[in-house]
Design a protein around this motif. Structure first.
Motif, PDB file in Angstrom:
ATOM      1  N   TRP A   1      36.831  46.125  41.151  1.00 38.71           N
ATOM      2  CA  TRP A   1      37.048  47.127  42.132  1.00 38.71           C
ATOM      3  C   TRP A   1      35.448  47.692  42.463  1.00 38.71           C
ATOM      4  O   TRP A   1      35.045  47.998  43.531  1.00 38.71           O
ATOM      5  N   SER A   2      34.875  47.707  41.228  1.00 37.51           N
ATOM      6  CA  SER A   2      33.224  48.284  41.649  1.00 37.51           C
ATOM      7  C   SER A   2      32.348  47.297  42.473  1.00 37.51           C
ATOM      8  O   SER A   2      31.593  47.821  43.298  1.00 37.51           O
ATOM      9  N   ASP A   3      32.527  46.092  42.344  1.00 37.71           N
ATOM     10  CA  ASP A   3      31.821  44.989  43.272  1.00 37.71           C
ATOM     11  C   ASP A   3      32.468  45.268  44.710  1.00 37.71           C
ATOM     12  O   ASP A   3      31.617  45.166  45.838  1.00 37.71           O
TER      13      ASP A   3
ATOM     14  N   THR B   1      31.113  48.499  46.368  1.00 37.83           N
ATOM     15  CA  THR B   1      29.706  48.149  46.560  1.00 37.83           C
ATOM     16  C   THR B   1      29.489  47.335  47.852  1.00 37.83           C
ATOM     17  O   THR B   1      29.042  47.706  48.806  1.00 37.83           O
TER      18      THR B   1
END
Length: 206
Positions: A80-82, A85
């Motif tokens: 989810w962080s990718d 971003t």
């Protein structure tokens, strides 16, 4: 002085250093090295620290696993962080470009005078008004959607299209919450439909 330097050069010998001198074979070629299937990582330089073997990173194609949900997207994703971003940045740039293009068309169409300076000024005003507005709005929506989608997936323990639909509905409703319940409900429904189309159709499109 020059004679002393010459003596040093004559005395010094520069030879390649190998991890194991017995492994060196002057007749070895690149082809023979590459064709050697019995590769031993311990023959590399000791500083590489590969005496225990090589570790490989593999991507799991299981879309339901938490650590591999992004393997089938437009951009490679590790979670989810990718998505938060790359998804937010890509959506912002897309909205900015589309808004700028619409502003350019609007400026050319609504210019009050055929004079070049006035037309250019009208176009720039329209582009700087439409572009940032659409880009910022799209970026905020993407930021909210990816954050909510990741939170739902963490809570449920899996990534699937249901998360995307729910995240889209919540994102649209919250984004238009200040305009009243009717506008929030309409925005939530539209975003849920768009998120569902993307979630269910991306595997066929990509």
């Amino acid at each position: 002085m020059s004679q002393h330097i010459n003596n040093i050069e004559e005395e010094e010998t520069f030879a390649p250093i190998y991890a194991n001198q017995e492994d060196f074979n002057p007749s070895d070629t690149v082809s023979s090295f590459l064709s050697n299937t019995a590769y031993d990582p311990s023959r590399l330089h000791p500083l590489a620290g590969l005496g225990g073997g090589l570790d490989y990173i593999s991507l799991d194609d299981d879309a339901g696993a938490l650590g591999s949900h992004g393997s089938a997207g437009i951009l490679p994703s590790r979670g989810w962080s990718d998505d938060l971003t790359y998804g937010t940045g890509l959506t912002y740039i897309t909205g900015l470009g589309m808004g700028g293009a619409f502003g350019m068309y609007e400026g050319l169409k609504s210019s009050p005078s055929p004079a070049l300076k006035i037309r250019v000024n009208t176009v720039l005003n329209s582009m700087t008004r439409r572009g940032p507005f659409l880009g910022n709005s799209a970026g905020v929506l993407a930021l909210m959607y990816n954050g909510i989608n990741g939170a739902i997936a963490r809570g449920r323990g899996q990534y699937d299209p249901v998360n995307s639909v729910v995240a889209g509905a919540v994102t649209g409703a919250v984004f238009k919450s200040t305009a009243g319940l009717r506008a929030a409900g309409s925005a939530g429904g539209i975003c849920a439909v768009l998120a569902g189309i993307w979630a269910f159709g991306k595997d066929k499109i990509l």
